[in-house]
Design a protein around this motif. Sequence first.
Motif, PDB file in Angstrom:
ATOM      1  N   SER A  72       2.766   5.837  10.223  1.00 62.80           N
ATOM      2  CA  SER A  72       1.154   5.426  10.042  1.00 62.80           C
ATOM      3  C   SER A  72       0.779   4.368  11.163  1.00 62.80           C
ATOM      4  CB  SER A  72       0.855   5.123   8.699  1.00 62.80           C
ATOM      5  OG  SER A  72      -0.711   4.603   8.839  1.00 62.80           O
ATOM      6  N   ARG A  91       0.684  -1.143  -0.149  1.00 63.13           N
ATOM      7  CA  ARG A  91      -0.112  -0.046  -0.153  1.00 63.13           C
ATOM      8  C   ARG A  91       0.838   1.307  -0.150  1.00 63.13           C
ATOM      9  NH1 ARG A  91      -3.257  -1.334   4.912  1.00 63.13           N
ATOM     10  NH2 ARG A  91      -3.349  -3.618   4.421  1.00 63.13           N
ATOM     11  N   TYR A  92       2.029   1.113   0.478  1.00 65.70           N
ATOM     12  CA  TYR A  92       2.859   2.509   0.790  1.00 65.70           C
ATOM     13  C   TYR A  92       4.219   2.428  -0.293  1.00 65.70           C
ATOM     14  CZ  TYR A  92       0.783   3.605   4.915  1.00 65.70           C
ATOM     15  OH  TYR A  92      -0.271   3.698   6.134  1.00 65.70           O
ATOM     16  N   VAL A  93       4.636   1.251  -0.944  1.00 62.90           N
ATOM     17  CA  VAL A  93       5.834   1.325  -1.781  1.00 62.90           C
ATOM     18  C   VAL A  93       5.464   0.847  -3.255  1.00 62.90           C
ATOM     19  CG1 VAL A  93       7.438   1.450  -0.007  1.00 62.90           C
ATOM     20  CG2 VAL A  93       6.742  -0.804  -0.836  1.00 62.90           C
ATOM     21  N   SER A  94       6.061   0.847  -4.175  1.00 59.16           N
ATOM     22  CA  SER A  94       5.786   0.396  -5.484  1.00 59.16           C
ATOM     23  C   SER A  94       7.591  -0.008  -6.122  1.00 59.16           C
ATOM     24  CB  SER A  94       5.576   1.440  -6.429  1.00 59.16           C
ATOM     25  OG  SER A  94       5.434   0.987  -7.463  1.00 59.16           O
ATOM     26  N   ASN A 117       6.954   6.296   6.128  1.00 57.01           N
ATOM     27  CA  ASN A 117       5.276   6.889   6.084  1.00 57.01           C
ATOM     28  C   ASN A 117       4.703   5.713   6.649  1.00 57.01           C
ATOM     29  OD1 ASN A 117       5.802   9.611   5.216  1.00 57.01           O
ATOM     30  ND2 ASN A 117       5.459   8.782   3.038  1.00 57.01           N
ATOM     31  N   LEU A 118       5.004   4.453   6.094  1.00 59.02           N
ATOM     32  CA  LEU A 118       4.397   3.055   6.604  1.00 59.02           C
ATOM     33  C   LEU A 118       4.530   3.093   8.103  1.00 59.02           C
ATOM     34  CD1 LEU A 118       3.035   0.248   6.535  1.00 59.02           C
ATOM     35  CD2 LEU A 118       5.398  -0.430   5.741  1.00 59.02           C
ATOM     36  N   ASN A 175       9.738   2.718  -7.364  1.00 59.34           N
ATOM     37  CA  ASN A 175      10.397   3.677  -6.636  1.00 59.34           C
ATOM     38  C   ASN A 175      11.927   3.293  -6.586  1.00 59.34           C
ATOM     39  OD1 ASN A 175       7.781   3.179  -4.317  1.00 59.34           O
ATOM     40  ND2 ASN A 175       7.886   5.136  -5.641  1.00 59.34           N
ATOM     41  N   ASP A 219      11.686   6.707   1.976  1.00 59.58           N
ATOM     42  CA  ASP A 219      10.623   7.670   2.239  1.00 59.58           C
ATOM     43  C   ASP A 219       9.262   6.902   2.534  1.00 59.58           C
ATOM     44  OD1 ASP A 219      12.549   9.507   2.286  1.00 59.58           O
ATOM     45  OD2 ASP A 219      11.972  10.447   0.209  1.00 59.58           O
ATOM     46  N   HIS A 220       8.783   6.217   1.633  1.00 62.11           N
ATOM     47  CA  HIS A 220       7.522   5.559   1.817  1.00 62.11           C
ATOM     48  C   HIS A 220       7.491   4.709   2.951  1.00 62.11           C
ATOM     49  CE1 HIS A 220       5.501   7.294  -2.041  1.00 62.11           C
ATOM     50  NE2 HIS A 220       6.765   7.093  -2.349  1.00 62.11           N
ATOM     51  N   GLN A 271      13.133   6.895  -2.548  1.00 60.38           N
ATOM     52  CA  GLN A 271      11.734   7.067  -2.424  1.00 60.38           C
ATOM     53  C   GLN A 271      11.232   5.445  -1.518  1.00 60.38           C
ATOM     54  OE1 GLN A 271      11.028   6.938  -6.834  1.00 60.38           O
ATOM     55  NE2 GLN A 271      10.425   9.050  -6.664  1.00 60.38           N
ATOM     56  N   PHE A 272      11.724   4.593  -1.826  1.00 59.55           N
ATOM     57  CA  PHE A 272      11.222   3.382  -1.093  1.00 59.55           C
ATOM     58  C   PHE A 272      11.559   3.774   0.429  1.00 59.55           C
ATOM     59  CE2 PHE A 272      12.687  -0.231   1.464  1.00 59.55           C
ATOM     60  CZ  PHE A 272      11.321  -1.095   1.544  1.00 59.55           C
TER      61      PHE A 272
END
Length: 113
Positions: free
Chosen positions: A57, A36-39, A53-54, A42, A49-50, A46-47
């Motif tokens: 959260s 849900r947070y990374v792709s 965020n996970l 990325n 950073d996301h 970016q990984f």
Amino acid sequence: MFKLKEKWALVYGRQSFCADITTTQRSESMNNVVKRYVSYKNNLSQFFDHFQNLIDSRRYEELKADFRASISTPVLSFPAQILKHAANIYTREVFKLFQNELCKAHDNSLLIF
């Protein structure tokens, strides 16, 4: 009962209680959360950073749950000392599961007699 925990719960190498959740279930659950947070698109920066965020959260949701638990007590389905004790030591979600199981056990004992 705690001394007999090996008979009623899966215990993994680090002596942590996992409530009968297999390694595969834990892995699949975490994979769904991370997706849900990374792709895969990325880059490494970016990984992270996301991923941060996970983590933020999840910690925030835990804080909210702790706060809700500290300012209120769950409604007891019937007045029993064990339910009062469970309401004080378990999280709201675990208490609901415990209360449901206790009610089922109580219903079964009434059917036997």
